[in-house]
Motif scaffolding. Sequence first.
Motif, PDB file in Angstrom:
ATOM      1  N   LYS A   1     -19.395-130.906  12.901  1.00 30.36           N
ATOM      2  CA  LYS A   1     -17.970-131.509  13.341  1.00 30.36           C
ATOM      3  C   LYS A   1     -18.030-132.683  13.103  1.00 30.36           C
ATOM      4  CE  LYS A   1     -17.413-130.802  18.332  1.00 30.36           C
ATOM      5  NZ  LYS A   1     -18.508-129.936  18.382  1.00 30.36           N
TER       6      LYS A   1
ATOM      7  N   VAL B   1     -11.754-124.692  11.885  1.00 29.83           N
ATOM      8  CA  VAL B   1     -13.189-124.064  12.910  1.00 29.83           C
ATOM      9  C   VAL B   1     -14.476-124.326  12.124  1.00 29.83           C
ATOM     10  CG1 VAL B   1     -14.055-121.887  14.226  1.00 29.83           C
ATOM     11  CG2 VAL B   1     -11.673-122.565  14.218  1.00 29.83           C
TER      12      VAL B   1
ATOM     13  N   GLY C   1     -15.395-126.699  17.297  1.00 32.95           N
ATOM     14  CA  GLY C   1     -17.014-125.563  16.662  1.00 32.95           C
ATOM     15  C   GLY C   1     -18.071-126.258  17.679  1.00 32.95           C
ATOM     16  N   GLU C   2     -18.548-125.235  17.752  1.00 32.92           N
ATOM     17  CA  GLU C   2     -19.735-125.596  19.735  1.00 32.92           C
ATOM     18  C   GLU C   2     -20.255-126.852  18.816  1.00 32.92           C
ATOM     19  OE1 GLU C   2     -21.580-121.202  19.980  1.00 32.92           O
ATOM     20  OE2 GLU C   2     -22.019-121.712  18.152  1.00 32.92           O
TER      21      GLU C   2
ATOM     22  N   LYS D   1     -19.087-123.829  12.150  1.00 31.84           N
ATOM     23  CA  LYS D   1     -20.030-123.208  12.286  1.00 31.84           C
ATOM     24  C   LYS D   1     -21.204-123.575  11.693  1.00 31.84           C
ATOM     25  CE  LYS D   1     -21.930-118.241  13.684  1.00 31.84           C
ATOM     26  NZ  LYS D   1     -22.012-118.996  14.634  1.00 31.84           N
TER      27      LYS D   1
ATOM     28  N   HIS E   1     -14.401-130.529  21.691  1.00 27.24           N
ATOM     29  CA  HIS E   1     -14.690-128.296  22.169  1.00 27.24           C
ATOM     30  C   HIS E   1     -14.211-127.753  22.502  1.00 27.24           C
ATOM     31  CE1 HIS E   1     -16.232-131.540  25.787  1.00 27.24           C
ATOM     32  NE2 HIS E   1     -15.865-129.898  25.911  1.00 27.24           N
TER      33      HIS E   1
ATOM     34  N   SER F   1     -22.544-127.226  15.523  1.00 31.12           N
ATOM     35  CA  SER F   1     -21.280-126.945  14.237  1.00 31.12           C
ATOM     36  C   SER F   1     -21.512-127.913  12.710  1.00 31.12           C
ATOM     37  CB  SER F   1     -20.528-127.012  14.884  1.00 31.12           C
ATOM     38  OG  SER F   1     -19.325-127.479  14.849  1.00 31.12           O
TER      39      SER F   1
ATOM     40  N   TYR G   1     -15.777-115.235  14.390  1.00 31.92           N
ATOM     41  CA  TYR G   1     -16.596-116.445  15.074  1.00 31.92           C
ATOM     42  C   TYR G   1     -15.599-117.253  15.927  1.00 31.92           C
ATOM     43  CZ  TYR G   1     -18.376-121.365  16.766  1.00 31.92           C
ATOM     44  OH  TYR G   1     -19.017-122.427  16.850  1.00 31.92           O
ATOM     45  N   THR G   2     -14.153-117.597  15.294  1.00 33.09           N
ATOM     46  CA  THR G   2     -12.982-117.735  15.725  1.00 33.09           C
ATOM     47  C   THR G   2     -12.808-117.133  17.295  1.00 33.09           C
ATOM     48  OG1 THR G   2     -12.317-119.125  14.047  1.00 33.09           O
ATOM     49  CG2 THR G   2     -10.865-118.727  15.655  1.00 33.09           C
TER      50      THR G   2
END
Length: 550
Positions: free
Chosen positions: A337, A509, A331-332, A511, A495, A335, A532-533
Amino acid sequence: TPGDARGHEALVTVRDLHVTFPRRPRDIHAVAGLNMTIRPGEAVGIVGESGSGKSVTVRSLLGLAGRGAIVEADTMEVFGRDAMALPERRWRSIRGGRIGLVLQDALVSLDPMRTVGREVDEALRLHTTATRRDRARRVVELLAEVGMPNPEYCARRHPHELSGGLRQRALIASAIAGEPDLIVADEPTTALDVTVQAQILDLLASRQRAGTALLLVSHDLAVVAAICERVLVMKGGAVVEAGPTRDILTAPATSYTRTLLAAVPSAATRGHALSSLERRPLPQRTVDRDRVVLRADAVSRDFTAPGEPTCHAVREVSAEVRAGETLGIVGESGSGKSTLARILAGLLEPSAGRVLLNGRPWAPLPDRARRDRRRLVQVIAQDPLSSFDPRYSARQVLAEPLRGLGLDHAEVGRRVDRIASLVALTDVPLDASPRRYSGGERQRLAIGRALIGEPAVLVADEPVSALDVSVQAQILDLLAILRAKTGTSVVFISHDLGVVHHLADRVIVMKDGWAVETGPADQVFDRPRHPYTRELLAAVPKLPLAVACP
């Protein structure tokens, strides 16, 4: 004027550059005989392993080779001037004004006492004629240009209050504030997730189209392929190969370049070693799908600060880690994670939900109730050196988790030697400080420390993001081998989608704190269901096809 950078003459001309650092018992020849030319609007890349001379080369072009460095060259001109004869006061007007510098470690590069807005404003104040009001507006515009969410808010934050990705964006905004003729970027996207990396690459490309030249140092060959027209491949201080980027990356002339390309992880490399050209199969271990080692049930985590809205870092995320499995979390930046990883590791209490370890409560739980099982979940940090006690030798770092187990000195020594052999540290002095180790050796030490207590789960948060591609390959191979030998489950946060696709069995994943997609790695990456993926995968820079599928 003659030699002005805004004409067609070269901005940088280097012929037979040598940089030497006097040392005992022998000098370090960091750069040996390098030739390079950079013209307006041109993008040139430098790639190579850690210690190959990449960063010393670019620092020498800025008069920043380092204390004690001996810099010699037949020619080293910057904007038509002899760079080796420039006084420091002249360099100060060039750095930031005509050359923008972006370094990898933003936390060290940014002033901890100033907000990032003041950091960007300083570049505007020193290198433009903008008024204070215009500078304030331009600071926000620059932060927005580099993909900073809520730039007005972020401009008021100090570096330590931002994530690594946000700090790197602030550093890039500061570097481009003075509208430089040349941007020198040393690993500028290493700390960034793929979507922000794509934004930064688009930004650098737009600057290049406007006539700004770019010198890019990166261990990410796909990033170099995406933006650079020419590339220099360095090894041991020397350029072993140079030419048009596509030619070098699709038909490399040297075995060293071929080895670098073979080390790039992807779906095609799953189950095979990255650190050899032969693509030898790695040992495999069957995942016990019926035994769940770590389980999160609808965990959430909120953060609050005076005067600020509540941050919902993790929202009702459920996950399972099975015996012998590698679970990837992607994830960004922001996000959630890393927050989820800390909850799974028992380092952060969830605001709601629960975590079970081998079927027993793990979080939320008082630390004293977790203490006897703490060794079962161990963490591998992104920056291993900062996680070591600076007073300890490598041997003491490895032995530290064995304290309190009632082992005698001889047994501790045997276990330390055994784990050092397992993580391939037998050729380094264990009684030396980890500061003397290379980046790859420090990461092996961190993995050894995590494994010595025979954990059930390793939580690895960006463990290879700061490593060059060849050292990264060695660490990823090591993790795969260790999982096969020990049966330890791994939660791997990154990432880098190529790394996760290469290593993970299943993927989550994330977000905005939510788990938007979960499933087997091949399914998530090859047949993504969530928009998003698909957005993440579309943002990943690609190597030319001829080397993407060797």
